[in-house]
Design a protein around this motif. Structure first.
Motif, PDB file in Angstrom:
ATOM      1  N   THR A 207      -8.913  -0.315 -13.849  1.00 51.16           N
ATOM      2  CA  THR A 207      -8.150   0.031 -12.516  1.00 51.16           C
ATOM      3  C   THR A 207      -9.217  -0.266 -11.462  1.00 51.16           C
ATOM      4  N   ARG A 208     -10.537   0.211 -11.709  1.00 48.04           N
ATOM      5  CA  ARG A 208     -11.426   0.079 -10.653  1.00 48.04           C
ATOM      6  C   ARG A 208     -11.884  -1.303 -10.327  1.00 48.04           C
ATOM      7  N   ILE A 209     -12.109  -2.198 -11.243  1.00 47.20           N
ATOM      8  CA  ILE A 209     -12.492  -3.569 -11.172  1.00 47.20           C
ATOM      9  C   ILE A 209     -11.021  -4.284 -10.463  1.00 47.20           C
ATOM     10  N   GLY A 210      -9.841  -4.218 -10.627  1.00 48.02           N
ATOM     11  CA  GLY A 210      -8.855  -4.590 -10.044  1.00 48.02           C
ATOM     12  C   GLY A 210      -8.856  -4.433  -8.523  1.00 48.02           C
ATOM     13  N   ASN A 211      -9.201  -3.155  -8.355  1.00 47.47           N
ATOM     14  CA  ASN A 211      -9.053  -2.616  -6.956  1.00 47.47           C
ATOM     15  C   ASN A 211     -10.227  -3.289  -5.939  1.00 47.47           C
ATOM     16  N   SER A 212     -11.292  -3.336  -6.978  1.00 44.80           N
ATOM     17  CA  SER A 212     -12.666  -3.929  -6.260  1.00 44.80           C
ATOM     18  C   SER A 212     -12.265  -5.139  -5.793  1.00 44.80           C
ATOM     19  N   GLY A 213     -11.623  -5.994  -6.603  1.00 41.48           N
ATOM     20  CA  GLY A 213     -11.186  -7.358  -6.387  1.00 41.48           C
ATOM     21  C   GLY A 213     -10.283  -7.644  -5.020  1.00 41.48           C
ATOM     22  N   PHE A 214      -9.539  -6.496  -4.958  1.00 36.80           N
ATOM     23  CA  PHE A 214      -8.614  -6.412  -3.800  1.00 36.80           C
ATOM     24  C   PHE A 214      -9.468  -6.208  -2.614  1.00 36.80           C
ATOM     25  N   LEU A 215     -10.561  -5.136  -2.561  1.00 34.21           N
ATOM     26  CA  LEU A 215     -11.252  -4.829  -1.475  1.00 34.21           C
ATOM     27  C   LEU A 215     -12.405  -5.961  -1.154  1.00 34.21           C
ATOM     28  N   PHE A 216     -12.569  -7.049  -2.176  1.00 35.76           N
ATOM     29  CA  PHE A 216     -13.277  -8.003  -1.835  1.00 35.76           C
ATOM     30  C   PHE A 216     -12.604  -9.137  -1.035  1.00 35.76           C
ATOM     31  N   TRP A 217     -11.393  -9.100  -1.009  1.00 34.25           N
ATOM     32  CA  TRP A 217     -10.645  -9.920  -0.371  1.00 34.25           C
ATOM     33  C   TRP A 217     -10.257  -9.298   0.959  1.00 34.25           C
ATOM     34  N   LYS A 218     -10.133  -8.108   1.092  1.00 31.44           N
ATOM     35  CA  LYS A 218      -9.628  -7.415   2.401  1.00 31.44           C
ATOM     36  C   LYS A 218     -10.959  -7.328   3.248  1.00 31.44           C
ATOM     37  N   ASN A 219     -12.264  -7.656   2.705  1.00 29.56           N
ATOM     38  CA  ASN A 219     -13.567  -7.673   3.551  1.00 29.56           C
ATOM     39  C   ASN A 219     -13.580  -9.167   4.033  1.00 29.56           C
ATOM     40  N   LEU A 220     -12.978 -10.205   3.296  1.00 27.28           N
ATOM     41  CA  LEU A 220     -13.093 -11.491   3.709  1.00 27.28           C
ATOM     42  C   LEU A 220     -12.043 -11.613   4.831  1.00 27.28           C
ATOM     43  N   GLU A 221     -10.847 -10.739   4.489  1.00 26.79           N
ATOM     44  CA  GLU A 221      -9.765 -10.915   5.611  1.00 26.79           C
ATOM     45  C   GLU A 221     -10.393 -10.329   7.163  1.00 26.79           C
ATOM     46  N   LYS A 222     -11.173  -9.347   7.070  1.00 27.47           N
ATOM     47  CA  LYS A 222     -11.810  -8.549   8.160  1.00 27.47           C
ATOM     48  C   LYS A 222     -12.715  -9.650   8.876  1.00 27.47           C
ATOM     49  N   PHE A 223     -13.296 -10.269   7.870  1.00 30.89           N
ATOM     50  CA  PHE A 223     -14.200 -11.422   8.879  1.00 30.89           C
ATOM     51  C   PHE A 223     -13.609 -12.482   9.341  1.00 30.89           C
ATOM     52  N   PHE A 224     -12.368 -13.118   8.506  1.00 33.98           N
ATOM     53  CA  PHE A 224     -11.978 -14.236   9.140  1.00 33.98           C
ATOM     54  C   PHE A 224     -10.627 -14.105  10.016  1.00 33.98           C
ATOM     55  N   TYR A 225     -10.302 -12.784   9.812  1.00 29.41           N
ATOM     56  CA  TYR A 225      -9.257 -12.563  11.014  1.00 29.41           C
ATOM     57  C   TYR A 225      -9.502 -10.928  11.589  1.00 29.41           C
ATOM     58  N   PRO A 226     -10.237 -11.044  12.556  1.00 29.59           N
ATOM     59  CA  PRO A 226     -10.744  -9.533  13.144  1.00 29.59           C
ATOM     60  C   PRO A 226     -10.004  -9.046  14.104  1.00 29.59           C
ATOM     61  N   VAL A 227      -8.854  -8.733  13.805  1.00 22.93           N
ATOM     62  CA  VAL A 227      -7.898  -8.398  14.748  1.00 22.93           C
ATOM     63  C   VAL A 227      -7.524  -6.881  14.551  1.00 22.93           C
ATOM     64  N   ASP A 228      -7.895  -6.117  13.136  1.00 24.07           N
ATOM     65  CA  ASP A 228      -7.654  -4.931  13.112  1.00 24.07           C
ATOM     66  C   ASP A 228      -8.853  -3.990  12.869  1.00 24.07           C
ATOM     67  N   LEU A 229      -9.529  -4.363  13.726  1.00 19.38           N
ATOM     68  CA  LEU A 229     -11.144  -3.492  13.526  1.00 19.38           C
ATOM     69  C   LEU A 229     -10.613  -2.163  13.892  1.00 19.38           C
ATOM     70  N   VAL A 230     -11.443  -1.108  13.031  1.00 21.20           N
ATOM     71  CA  VAL A 230     -11.345   0.287  13.350  1.00 21.20           C
ATOM     72  C   VAL A 230     -12.393   0.831  12.829  1.00 21.20           C
ATOM     73  N   TYR A 231     -12.769   1.942  13.560  1.00 18.97           N
ATOM     74  CA  TYR A 231     -13.950   2.775  13.366  1.00 18.97           C
ATOM     75  C   TYR A 231     -13.876   3.407  11.911  1.00 18.97           C
ATOM     76  N   PHE A 232     -12.812   3.552  11.536  1.00 20.21           N
ATOM     77  CA  PHE A 232     -12.449   4.513   9.987  1.00 20.21           C
ATOM     78  C   PHE A 232     -11.403   4.019   9.204  1.00 20.21           C
ATOM     79  N   SER A 233     -11.911   3.919   7.773  1.00 14.48           N
ATOM     80  CA  SER A 233     -10.562   3.636   6.953  1.00 14.48           C
ATOM     81  C   SER A 233     -10.359   4.653   5.882  1.00 14.48           C
ATOM     82  N   GLY A 234      -9.613   5.656   6.041  1.00 16.76           N
ATOM     83  CA  GLY A 234      -9.623   6.695   5.236  1.00 16.76           C
ATOM     84  C   GLY A 234      -8.317   6.774   4.505  1.00 16.76           C
TER      85      GLY A 234
END
Length: 675
Positions: free
Chosen positions: A277-304
């Protein structure tokens, strides 16, 4: 003089490229110089006793501590923290100075990045390194690291880590041991700014393998020396802390620790079900980080909490499976074809190695899920990938000058090649303008806590802590609010929204309760504490809050029950002992009041209000003789406090002793006490 300057500059064309980058970086973040302390600056500067000592506090930063106090939660980062102490030593507690130093350090980092890229890609035209560095400069993902003074640790860690990489590459090329020693020194300094710099223990060997020319034997010889860096790191950290670099400092909180899920929404029982489960979610976070770089329109100070809900293989197997397959395919292809795409391969693996510690893999569960600052160093790799891919797609040789000179415009180049070069330069010019504009706008958001929290709140509607932080910031400005009724409604709304999202929002209960008490809405305070007790039946703060509300409502017997529970759960809180005794006294339970005060004074005879309650208890019992010694003790402890003088004089007047009342009245006047 002009001729000499021209000759000097012509021999050092890179000086001009670096100077342009430095100026661009400084000007881009110049609008942060008037900002206040914001976000984590409270922890590392405003309420940090060691930083506030200035130069005198520097030695204390090198002492390894458990994270038992608010100011210790940053971990062991002595060099970064010392730089903040130097700020205070030079300029006092001045946010403008802190922001100025951050911008200067970032501008210096940009030059170091440019020089490091020139070392990594020596056969490429200088424009290749310039485009990569310019993309890094203008990208808005870096605003948090520069605009938040606390995040200087990110800037300094990357700066020193890049110097370590640069010197190790130079050592590989020249064989000079001095450069190897400097590499070890700078990597150690980087790790003493932030632990994430230890990822360069993977980046440095990777640069040798993927980017340097020469046979495998030569590379192997160089890498055999690489453990010297780790040895130096280990010796320094063991000598200073008794622990290896990167060792976590134990959390030993003095207060209640809220659920980690509020900061890292993946810190749930579901996430802990298994490594798969952790590895699967790590893969998801890998792509979310790529998304934040290539589409930086939802930058926030905190992700809780609930920002990125846990993905389940049972429910999201198609989504996770596709993401997992694609990024593993990239890994395989990069290894198979790395000789043809060296720059792209290095950039990709740089990103992988520097982001991996933030992907919540087994053993790396962090306090935050995703943060803009987490991408500060990894974005270097993505900048390399973007520029290298642009060259490849346009069919341009990175070793050639992509800028068009007069001879090129006069027709010396084929129309197709000239068009491709124009397209490359135009692409990065347009990209730089767009991203720089986004950065300037994002900078303004970080002006102060209120502007930051209010701006990002719509993107964090389901984030409990975002509502808590916003409400707490409104509380700070409540006394100066133009419309107190509206401000009060907003405070209640957002504290209650945090609780509605998840009852794990412990401090939302506590802080809202305190506000109800301040607003004298004691019934609402008592009701809120009753609801909190359903989730926190053994937390002293909740019982204390309930007891204080009931006491204010005049329900002294019920208040005594609640405060007794609070005292049992937290026996070192003087105010709980005090108001427990007051509740007994006001409820006519004088014996209980005296027994409580006897025990309280035995544990702390220097808390003045115990004597105040003791005097009240004796006086209400009708023992006027016993009521005076405690007040005299108060005057001995606090001789300038007019409250005790007024109480002493008033008691003598009530007792009918006009002479004593007049005597102490004159004594007070002679001491300049305003009665």
């Amino acid at each position: 003089m002009k001729e000499k300057l021209h000759q000097w500059l012509s021999k050092r064309p890179e000086f001009l490229w670096a100077a342009i980058l430095f100026v661009c970086a400084f000007l881009l973040y110049a609008n942060t110089l008037g900002h206040q302390y914001v976000w984590d600056d409270d922890i590392v500067i405003v309420y940090n006793s060691r930083v506030q000592k200035g130069f005198a506090g520097i030695p204390d930063h090198f002492v390894f501590r458990t994270r038992s106090n608010f100011e210790d939660f940053t971990g062991y980062r002595p060099i970064a923290m010392s730089s903040l102490s130097i700020d205070v030593g030079l300029f006092g507690l001045n946010p403008r100075a802190g922001h100025l130093m951050n911008v200067l350090f970032f501008s210096l980092l940009v030059v170091v990045l440019f020089r490091t890229l020139r070392s990594l890609f020596p056969n490429y035209h200088v424009a290749f390194a310039f485009f990569i560095t310019l993309l890094f400069v203008v990208h808005p993902i870096h605003v948090e690291a520069v605009a938040n003074i606390k995040s200087r640790d990110e800037i300094l860690a990357l700066l020193f880590a890049l110097l370590a990489l640069n010197f190790f590459v130079q050592h590989f090329d020249s064989g000079k041991w001095l450069q190897l020693g400097l590499s070890a020194l700078f990597l150690t300094m980087a790790a003493m700014c932030k632990e994430g710099a230890l990822t360069f223990l993977a980046v440095i060997p990777m640069a040798i393998v993927f980017l340097r020319d020469g046979g495998w034997k030569r590379k192997a010889i160089a890498l055999v020396k690489f453990p010297i860096l780790l040895l130096f790191l280990g010796i320094v950290f063991l000598g200073l802390t008794g622990k290896m670099p990167g060792s976590p400092s134990q959390v030993a909180a003095n207060g209640y620790m809220e659920s980690q899920t509020l900061g890292n929404c993946l810190a749930t029982d579901q996430f802990e079900q298994g490594n798969w489960t952790r590895i699967g979610n790590s893969g998801f976070l890998f792509w979310k980080n790529l998304e934040k770089f290539f589409y930086p329109v939802d930058l926030v100070y905190f992700s809780g909490y609930n920002m990125y809900p846990v993905k389940s293989w049972y429910k999201d197997r198609l989504h996770l499976g596709i993401l997992f397959t694609i990024h593993n395919l990239f890994i395989i292809l990069s290894l198979l074809f790395w000789k043809r795409i060296r720059a792209i391969t290095f950039g990709f693996w740089y990103f992988v190695f520097t982001i991996i510690v933030f992907l919540q893999l087994p053993g790396f569960l962090l306090a935050d899920t995703i943060a803009d600052r987490f991408l500060f160093s990894p974005s270097v790799g993505l900048c390399i990938v973007v520029v290298a891919v642009a060259y490849k797609l346009l069919g341009l040789d990175a070793a050639q000058n992509p800028l068009l000179g007069l001879r090129d415009l006069a027709g010396k180049l084929s129309p197709a090649l000239r068009s491709r070069r124009l397209a490359l330069v135009g692409l990065f010019l347009l990209l730089s303008v767009v991203l720089a504009g986004m950065t300037v706008v994002r900078n303004r958001v970080w002006k102060n806590n209120l502007s930051l929290f209010s701006h990002d709140l719509p993107l964090l509607e389901n984030c409990a802590r975002a509502h808590y932080y916003y409400a707490s910031e409104l509380v700070k400005g409540y006394s100066k609010a133009k419309d107190p009724a509206k401000s009060k409604a907003e405070i209640i709304k957002h504290y209650r929204r945090a609780i509605e999202i998840t009852p794990q929002s412990y401090y939302a209960f506590v802080r809202l309760g305190q506000q109800y008490q301040n607003w004298q809405d004691y019934a609402a305070h008592a009701a809120l504490m009753d609801s909190a007790l359903k989730y926190y039946p053994v937390q002293a703060d909740i019982w204390h809050g309930k007891g204080m509300a009931l006491y204010a409502l005049g329900k002294y017997d019920d208040a005594a029950v609640a405060l007794f529970q609070a005292r049992q759960l937290k026996p070192d809180a003087d105010d709980t002992w005090e108001f427990l005794a007051r509740a007994y006294e006001r409820g006519g339970q004088y014996e209980n009041a005296l027994m409580t005060l006897e025990a309280a004074l035995a544990r702390n005879a220097f808390y003045p209000f115990y004597y105040d309650v003791l005097s009240d208890t004796y006086f209400d019992m009708g023992d006027t003789t016993g009521a005076f010694p405690p007040i005299l003790k108060l005057l001995e402890m606090e001789p300038e406090n007019p409250v005790w003088w007024r109480k002493l004089i008033g008691r003598y007047q009530i007792a009918g002793d006009a002479d004593k009342a007049a005597y102490y009245y004159q004594q007070a006047l002679s001491k300049g006490i305003a009665l």
